[in-house]
Structure formats: structure tokens, C-alpha cells
Motif scaffolding. Structure first.
Motif, PDB file in Angstrom:
ATOM      1  N   ALA A  93       0.831  -1.212   0.000  1.00  0.00           N
ATOM      2  CA  ALA A  93       0.000   0.000   0.000  1.00  0.00           C
ATOM      3  C   ALA A  93       0.861   1.257   0.000  1.00  0.00           C
ATOM      4  O   ALA A  93       0.549   2.243  -0.678  1.00  0.00           O
ATOM      5  N   ARG A  94       1.943   1.231   0.754  1.00  0.00           N
ATOM      6  CA  ARG A  94       2.840   2.384   0.791  1.00  0.00           C
ATOM      7  C   ARG A  94       3.377   2.689  -0.606  1.00  0.00           C
ATOM      8  O   ARG A  94       3.436   3.850  -1.031  1.00  0.00           O
ATOM      9  N   GLY A  97       0.748   4.336  -2.743  1.00  0.00           N
ATOM     10  CA  GLY A  97       0.631   5.747  -2.403  1.00  0.00           C
ATOM     11  C   GLY A  97       1.752   6.572  -2.998  1.00  0.00           C
ATOM     12  O   GLY A  97       1.528   7.684  -3.518  1.00  0.00           O
ATOM     13  N   ASP A 101       1.492   9.626  -5.768  1.00  0.00           N
ATOM     14  CA  ASP A 101       2.135  10.921  -5.541  1.00  0.00           C
ATOM     15  C   ASP A 101       2.980  11.312  -6.756  1.00  0.00           C
ATOM     16  O   ASP A 101       2.964  12.475  -7.189  1.00  0.00           O
ATOM     17  N   HIS A 107      -6.452  12.827  -4.995  1.00  0.00           N
ATOM     18  CA  HIS A 107      -7.630  12.128  -4.474  1.00  0.00           C
ATOM     19  C   HIS A 107      -8.023  11.047  -5.466  1.00  0.00           C
ATOM     20  O   HIS A 107      -7.953  11.253  -6.682  1.00  0.00           O
ATOM     21  N   LEU A 123      -4.087   1.079   2.181  1.00  0.00           N
ATOM     22  CA  LEU A 123      -3.825   2.414   1.633  1.00  0.00           C
ATOM     23  C   LEU A 123      -4.711   3.451   2.308  1.00  0.00           C
ATOM     24  O   LEU A 123      -4.253   4.547   2.655  1.00  0.00           O
ATOM     25  N   GLN A 126      -3.409   4.272   5.702  1.00  0.00           N
ATOM     26  CA  GLN A 126      -2.202   5.092   5.701  1.00  0.00           C
ATOM     27  C   GLN A 126      -2.438   6.496   5.155  1.00  0.00           C
ATOM     28  O   GLN A 126      -1.813   7.458   5.625  1.00  0.00           O
ATOM     29  N   ARG A 127      -3.326   6.612   4.145  1.00  0.00           N
ATOM     30  CA  ARG A 127      -3.455   7.860   3.395  1.00  0.00           C
ATOM     31  C   ARG A 127      -4.919   8.281   3.308  1.00  0.00           C
ATOM     32  O   ARG A 127      -5.533   8.255   2.242  1.00  0.00           O
ATOM     33  N   LEU A 130      -5.725  10.789   0.659  1.00  0.00           N
ATOM     34  CA  LEU A 130      -5.674  10.372  -0.742  1.00  0.00           C
ATOM     35  C   LEU A 130      -6.916   9.592  -1.164  1.00  0.00           C
ATOM     36  O   LEU A 130      -7.439   9.772  -2.263  1.00  0.00           O
ATOM     37  N   VAL A 131      -7.409   8.716  -0.299  1.00  0.00           N
ATOM     38  CA  VAL A 131      -8.512   7.805  -0.627  1.00  0.00           C
ATOM     39  C   VAL A 131      -9.843   8.459  -0.262  1.00  0.00           C
ATOM     40  O   VAL A 131     -10.131   8.697   0.912  1.00  0.00           O
TER      41      VAL A 131
END
Length: 280
Positions: A93-94, A97, A101, A107, A123, A126-127, A130-131
Motif C-alpha cells: 500500500a505504501r 501511495g 504521488d 484524491h 492504503l 495510511q493515506r 488520498l482515498v
């Protein structure tokens, strides 16, 4: 590195498919993009022993209204397959992300198929920035929902497997009698290494054993759609009801379809995803 596709434009739109290889800290990640680059982003994450190609029939149905992004997770498809890095679900997932980026995506609605749904969940953990929303396609909620099939196992000492072995393994991913698994999907498994195949599958089990997905999702506050082929032979479709523990979750069973509805019936799968993403 970005390589424009020489093929036809998607749906006659202004943007051709672009293939990129993004160098990350522990291996190159392959990405492809379709649809208008200024449209809302829709990220598609494949499952175990699969790749971006598993979404091929679905993508043309999504690109009129979305920038569709597909990523080969490390160890799969056209991404690197190193022996050293961690293939743990949070690490996958990292990397996803980081790739978004690099692409300038701020988004995205994130869609995960099977174990790709676990990566999508990680994901979102963590973010959160973003999600914006999650859609899980035939992703079992917990390990109790898994349907064992020992007869389809591949003997790793005889790697690479034959087409016959791969078709037996892939057979449980479909419900429709006579469905011919695309050769390119069989080749994607063969191009994995025994290490990446076993390690990535174990990583999903570890992640779900630590905490079931509905428990993780219930604390995130993200809109959730769960699509499940009602005739799934890998995860009990009745287990989809477990996702109702997530406030506001929508669960949609697709009769007559198995573990891979985006391949068995792309229009029906696309309709559910488009209705959901139009709201979120």
C-alpha cells in the motif's frame, strides 16, 4: 519513464493509454493510465498472482468519466520482482501511495479485487487524504470466509508451471462453465517467481489474520461499496454481509458470477462502480 501507447484512443477520447515505469526505493513499479487526465481518478488494484491486465475488459467502460489508473504491485506483472524487500500488505500500500504521488494524484476512488482489496484498505489506513472512497470486488472479509481448494495447488519445485496447472489454479476464479482464461493472465503467474507468489499470498493472510477487514474499515469513515459474485468459489459470497458492520456500506451481490466479475461480466461490474464513483 512514460511510453505513449501506439494503439487506438480509448472511446475516441483525447488521451491514449500511457505506460510508465516508476523507480521507487525498493523496485520499479509499472503503471498504466487511460481516460482524460483531468477527470476524477479511479485506481484499480489487482489481486494475488494477477496484474493490471485483469482489468483490461473493464477499463474501456470506465474511461468516459474517469482517469483510470492501474498499478502492478511489486512482485507482479511488469513490476520488479526482487527477493529482498518486504511484500507485506502495508508495504504494498505504501508503494501504491508513492506511485500516485509521483503521478500527481491527490484524491482517488480506490477499487481492489480479491487481495487487492486488502491493499486498498491498507492504503486508506495510511493515506486518508488520498482515498476518498473504497470499492472491494470479491474481497473476503476475514480468513473464515476462505474456501480451501488443495487440488489446485502448484508444486513450486517444478516451477514454472504448465498451462494445464495454471488453468486448474485459475479455474476457481470463475463460475461460468467453459470460460476460457486469457492466456496473458496465465503468463502473468508464470512470470512471477516462487518467492513472490508465496510471499505475497502469505502477506494477505497475515494482514487479515491481524484484524478482519470490516473492523479496519469501520474506523476509517470512508464510503464503501462491496461487489461480490454470488457464485464465488474462493470466498463464501454470504460473507459479504459482514461488511454491513461498516457504517453506510453498500453490498451488492451479482448472481451468476464468480470470483472475477470484472472479467466474467464487465458491463455489470462497471455499472456498479460507476454508480458508486459518481456519488463519491
Amino acid at each position: 519513464m512514460t511510453i505513449p501507447d501506439d494503439g487506438p484512443r480509448v472511446n475516441g477520447g483525447p488521451e491514449a493509454t500511457e505506460h510508465s515505469t516508476l523507480p521507487l526505493d525498493d523496485g520499479d513499479i509499472y503503471v498504466c493510465e487511460d481516460g482524460p487526465r483531468d477527470a476524477p481518478a479511479l485506481l484499480l488494484i489487482h489481486g494475488s498472482a494477477s496484474s493490471t491486465r485483469s482489468w483490461d475488459p473493464l477499463v474501456p467502460l470506465l474511461t468516459r468519466s474517469h482517469r483510470v489508473i492501474r498499478i502492478d504491485l511489486l512482485g507482479h506483472g511488469r513490476s520488479a520482482k526482487p527477493a529482498g524487500p518486504s511484500y507485506a500488505t502495508p508495504e504494498q500500500a505504501r508503494r501504491v501511495g508513492m506511485a500516485l504521488d509521483r503521478l500527481g494524484v491527490e484524491h482517488a476512488v480506490v477499487v481492489g479485487h480479491s487481495s487487492g482489496g486488502a491493499v486498498a484498505t491498507a492504503l486508506a489506513e495510511q493515506r486518508s487524504d488520498l482515498v476518498t472512497a473504497l470499492a472491494l470486488v470479491n474481497t473476503g472479509p476475514n480468513l473464515d470466509a476462505f474456501i480451501p481448494s488443495g487440488s489446485a495447488a502448484i508444486e513450486l519445485s517444478q516451477w514454472p508451471p504448465s498451462d494445464e496447472q495454471l488453468r486448474r489454479l485459475a479455474g476457481t476464479a470463475f463460475s461460468r462453465a467453459g470460460y476460457e482464461v486469457p492466456q496473458e493472465l496465465l503468463d502473468e503467474v508464470r512470470h512471477m517467481t516462487p518467492h513472490t507468489l508465496t510471499t505475497t499470498m502469505q502477506a494477505t493472510r497475515d494482514y487479515m489474520e491481524q484484524r478482519p477487514l470490516p473492523d479496519r474499515l469501520a474506523t476509517l469513515g470512508k464510503p464503501l461499496l462491496v461487489i461480490f459474485g454470488a457464485d464465488d468459489r474462493r470466498w463464501r459470497s454470504s460473507s459479504a454481509a459482514d461488511y454491513h458492520a461498516v457504517p453506510g456500506a453498500k453490498v451488492e451481490l451479482l448472481p451468476g458470477l464468480g470470483h472475477s466479475p470484472m472479467l466474467e461480466d464487465p458491463p455489470r461490474t462497471a455499472a456498479a462502480l460507476l454508480a458508486f464513483s459518481a456519488i463519491h
